[in-house]
Write a protein that holds these residues in place. Structure first.
Motif, mmCIF file in Angstrom:
data_model
loop_
_atom_site.group_PDB
_atom_site.id
_atom_site.type_symbol
_atom_site.label_atom_id
_atom_site.label_comp_id
_atom_site.label_asym_id
_atom_site.label_seq_id
_atom_site.Cartn_x
_atom_site.Cartn_y
_atom_site.Cartn_z
ATOM 1 N N SER A 80 0.802 -1.223 0.000
ATOM 2 C CA SER A 80 0.000 0.000 0.000
ATOM 3 C C SER A 80 0.834 1.271 0.000
ATOM 4 N N LYS A 81 2.131 1.153 0.300
ATOM 5 C CA LYS A 81 2.987 2.353 0.246
ATOM 6 C C LYS A 81 2.978 2.973 -1.150
ATOM 7 N N ALA A 82 2.667 2.185 -2.177
ATOM 8 C CA ALA A 82 2.669 2.709 -3.547
ATOM 9 C C ALA A 82 1.589 3.780 -3.717
ATOM 10 N N ALA A 127 11.083 -11.964 1.905
ATOM 11 C CA ALA A 127 12.222 -11.263 1.284
ATOM 12 C C ALA A 127 11.670 -10.351 0.193
ATOM 13 N N HIS A 128 12.397 -9.306 -0.075
ATOM 14 C CA HIS A 128 12.011 -8.375 -1.151
ATOM 15 C C HIS A 128 13.315 -7.884 -1.751
ATOM 16 N N ILE A 129 13.515 -8.091 -3.048
ATOM 17 C CA ILE A 129 14.859 -7.834 -3.595
ATOM 18 C C ILE A 129 15.061 -6.438 -4.165
ATOM 19 N N GLY A 130 14.012 -5.638 -4.210
ATOM 20 C CA GLY A 130 14.174 -4.290 -4.762
ATOM 21 C C GLY A 130 12.964 -3.939 -5.589
ATOM 22 N N SER A 131 12.993 -2.740 -6.152
ATOM 23 C CA SER A 131 11.818 -2.258 -6.850
ATOM 24 C C SER A 131 12.183 -1.892 -8.282
ATOM 25 N N GLN A 132 11.186 -1.948 -9.183
ATOM 26 C CA GLN A 132 11.404 -1.640 -10.591
ATOM 27 C C GLN A 132 12.539 -2.535 -11.146
ATOM 28 N N GLY A 153 7.755 -7.784 -3.600
ATOM 29 C CA GLY A 153 7.265 -7.222 -4.865
ATOM 30 C C GLY A 153 8.438 -6.806 -5.732
ATOM 31 N N GLY A 154 8.265 -5.715 -6.482
ATOM 32 C CA GLY A 154 9.389 -5.178 -7.236
ATOM 33 C C GLY A 154 9.328 -5.355 -8.735
ATOM 34 N N PHE A 155 8.229 -5.907 -9.268
ATOM 35 C CA PHE A 155 8.155 -6.172 -10.711
ATOM 36 C C PHE A 155 8.175 -4.864 -11.497
ATOM 37 N N ILE A 186 3.135 -12.858 -2.766
ATOM 38 C CA ILE A 186 3.912 -11.779 -3.376
ATOM 39 C C ILE A 186 3.297 -10.447 -2.952
ATOM 40 N N GLU A 187 4.069 -9.380 -3.139
ATOM 41 C CA GLU A 187 3.678 -8.079 -2.587
ATOM 42 C C GLU A 187 3.864 -6.954 -3.591
ATOM 43 N N PRO A 188 3.181 -6.993 -4.704
ATOM 44 C CA PRO A 188 3.377 -5.936 -5.703
ATOM 45 C C PRO A 188 2.735 -4.608 -5.296
ATOM 46 N N GLY A 189 3.406 -3.523 -5.608
ATOM 47 C CA GLY A 189 2.839 -2.194 -5.395
ATOM 48 C C GLY A 189 2.767 -1.496 -6.737
ATOM 49 N N ARG A 190 3.958 -1.058 -7.206
ATOM 50 C CA ARG A 190 4.058 -0.319 -8.461
ATOM 51 C C ARG A 190 3.363 -1.024 -9.633
ATOM 52 N N SER A 191 3.641 -2.334 -9.771
ATOM 53 C CA SER A 191 3.129 -3.029 -10.954
ATOM 54 C C SER A 191 1.607 -3.148 -10.924
ATOM 55 N N ILE A 226 8.037 13.687 -6.734
ATOM 56 C CA ILE A 226 9.452 13.891 -6.351
ATOM 57 C C ILE A 226 10.376 12.935 -7.110
ATOM 58 N N ARG A 227 9.805 11.959 -7.825
ATOM 59 C CA ARG A 227 10.622 10.872 -8.370
ATOM 60 C C ARG A 227 11.678 11.313 -9.386
ATOM 61 N N PRO A 228 11.375 12.263 -10.293
ATOM 62 C CA PRO A 228 12.443 12.689 -11.213
ATOM 63 C C PRO A 228 13.618 13.321 -10.446
ATOM 64 N N LEU A 279 14.437 12.815 -7.285
ATOM 65 C CA LEU A 279 15.057 11.875 -6.354
ATOM 66 C C LEU A 279 15.771 10.714 -7.039
ATOM 67 N N TYR A 280 15.174 10.194 -8.083
ATOM 68 C CA TYR A 280 15.724 8.992 -8.725
ATOM 69 C C TYR A 280 16.075 9.187 -10.192
ATOM 70 N N LYS A 281 15.995 10.412 -10.683
ATOM 71 C CA LYS A 281 16.144 10.653 -12.124
ATOM 72 C C LYS A 281 15.098 9.849 -12.906
ATOM 73 N N ALA A 317 2.055 5.225 -8.867
ATOM 74 C CA ALA A 317 2.787 4.670 -7.720
ATOM 75 C C ALA A 317 3.838 5.651 -7.202
ATOM 76 N N TYR A 318 3.858 5.828 -5.913
ATOM 77 C CA TYR A 318 4.895 6.619 -5.223
ATOM 78 C C TYR A 318 4.903 8.095 -5.637
ATOM 79 N N ASN A 319 3.808 8.598 -6.145
ATOM 80 C CA ASN A 319 3.729 10.040 -6.423
ATOM 81 C C ASN A 319 2.940 10.688 -5.298
ATOM 82 N N SER A 325 1.939 9.210 -2.657
ATOM 83 C CA SER A 325 2.459 8.766 -1.352
ATOM 84 C C SER A 325 3.731 9.493 -0.954
ATOM 85 N N MET A 326 4.461 10.037 -1.908
ATOM 86 C CA MET A 326 5.680 10.767 -1.544
ATOM 87 C C MET A 326 5.496 12.277 -1.738
ATOM 88 N N SER A 327 4.270 12.720 -1.832
ATOM 89 C CA SER A 327 4.037 14.148 -2.075
ATOM 90 C C SER A 327 4.325 14.954 -0.809
#
Ligand code: LLP
Length: 430
Positions: A64-66, A205-210, A246-248, A288-293, A328-330, A332-334, A388-390, A392-394
């Motif tokens: 739900s953080k997404a 376990a969660h190996i990362g996002s995107q 998640g992370g797909f 599994i725990e998808p957010g973004r996807s 904030i994503r551009p 923060l993360y380009k 996703a993450y827009n 929530s990170m506003s």
């Protein structure tokens, strides 16, 4: 801009379903977060239909953080999925949506005592333990409670998934979970198992996002099943569940090459079924725990162009009425996005622009060098895949009000109202 979900073009205008962007601006003003609800629900169905098995029970937890608000939680509930929360605030939100408590999973590397208490008071399904201190805290809180709390332990399999440095989560020095290579992890599991008020169900376990490599997920599944087996044999216990996170990766721009999610999920589950059976691992439930996807592509942000500036240095800016406060994503993360001018969607993209927000910060750039038709004050501008993450990170940087959020299906439904100046000073007490 690629048309996603129910986006379509009528009379030279961009629509999402039956709603023109002009109509939405009139009714809700800009900036505006828009969610194509049917597209989101279709996407949920792709997950639930393909991540299913005759041999194992399967569960999809929406991260739900997404994107979270009460309406979103209700949609996830309607789709019969579970939900992952990472803070007291997220937990409060899903409880307000009357989300089934047994389907709530509580994550986080530093849950406070108050948050743990809150979770226990509400009798939520699972707490995902992150470390030894958290185990001790939970143990202390359970002393005078007559319950048995289900837990998973978050572990780190040390897989380097190829993604942005800040959203990598399983390097060996990651702050999340305990390493599967650390001898103390086994000791911790032993302690958890021997404490009678905890019901140890398995690992997370969660190996990362995107992450774009199918192989990274298969490798994770294999490592985690091997680890489960070795712990099970070592401690002579049942370990029936496994949560692979998640992370797909998804499509934002033509630079992204995501795998076909439905096909991948079928391959993933069949790999897990076979490996589980062949190696007598005896896992019974896989999560599994998808957010973004699940949500990114169904969201867009609609802005109004305030002006166009052709600089002496050669960069031509389009200024929009939002910016890094709603995305904030551009900065923060380009992160890269696609965009269009909805009221000129069929005109040729003969001009190269940089889209900048209104914040007092040179880094407040949403998109660099994008081809668009000639823009002018009053045009609309839509950035796609911002689900996703827009929101929530506003933030309220520069004391800018957060946008409203509308969900589109048969009707347009306002799920989050636009902040007002009163909201901006709401917490100022002196
Ligand atoms: N499970 C856990 C334990 C997680 O930490 C995350 C994301 C997810 C699931 C969902 O991952 P997803 O399927 O959404 O990739 N703010 C960053 C993303 C941070 C992701 C944090 N954890 C961004 O805007 O790209």
């Amino acid at each position: 801009m690629k048309l996603l979900g129910n986006m379509n073009v009528r009379n030279g205008q961009l629509y999402i379903g039956d709603f023109s962007m002009e109509y939405l601006r009139e009714k809700y003003k800009t900036p505006l977060y828009i969610v194509d609800e049917e597209y989101f629900l279709d996407n949920c169905r792709i997950f639930t239909e393909n991540f299913s098995s005759k041999k194992l029970s399967t569960e999809i937890l929406y991260a739900s953080k997404a994107l979270l608000n009460i309406y979103m939680a209700k949609l996830v509930k309607k789709m019969n999925m579970s939900i992952d929360v990472v803070s007291g605030g997220e937990l409060y939100t899903v409880l307000k949506a009357e989300f089934p408590k047994e389907k709530i999973y509580f994550h986080g590397n530093n849950k406070s005592i108050e948050e743990l208490k809150y979770a226990l008071d509400e009798k939520i399904g699972y707490i995902i333990l992150d470390n030894h201190q958290e185990f001790l805290n939970l143990k202390m809180l359970l002393q005078n409670r007559d319950i048995k709390q289900k837990v998973l332990l978050r572990v780190n399999p040390g897989i380097e998934a190829h993604t942005h440095e800040y959203i990598k989560t399983t390097k060996n020095d990651s702050k999340f979970g305990e390493s599967i290579y650390d001898k103390n992890t086994l000791k911790l599991i032993r302690e958890i198992v021997s404490f009678e008020k905890l019901e140890f169900k398995g690992f997370h376990a969660h190996i990362g996002s995107q992450v774009f490599h199918e192989d990274s997920f298969l490798k994770e599944a294999r490592l985690m099943m091997d680890f489960t087996k070795s712990v099970k044999e070592n401690l002579n216990i049942e370990i029936p569940e496994l949560n692979l996170g998640g992370g797909f990766g998804i499509y934002y721009t033509e630079e992204d090459a995501p795998f076909h999610i439905g096909g991948f999920l079928r391959k993933y589950i069949s790999f897990i079924e076979t490996y589980n059976e062949k190696n007598n691992i005896e896992i019974q439930k896989i999560m599994i725990e998808p957010g973004r996807s699940l949500v990114a592509n169904s969201g867009s942000t609609l802005y109004t162009v305030g002006g166009v500036k052709n600089t002496y240095g050669g960069v031509n800016y389009i200024f929009v009425d939002g910016g890094m406060t709603d995305n904030i994503r551009p900065a923060l993360y380009k992160a890269k996005y696609e965009a269009c001018i909805p009221n000129k969607i069929e005109e040729k993209p003969n001009y190269v622009y940089t889209i900048a927000g209104k914040c007092c910060e040179s880094g407040d750039i949403l998109i660099k060098n994008i081809g668009l038709p000639k823009a002018q004050q009053g045009d609309l501008l839509l950035i796609s895949s911002t689900g996703a993450y827009n929101y929530s990170m506003s933030s309220n940087y520069n004391r800018i009000e957060k946008p409203a959020m509308v969900f589109l299906s048969d009707e347009d439904r306002l799920a989050v109202r636009r902040q007002s100046f009163q909201d901006i000073i709401r917490d100022d007490v002196l």
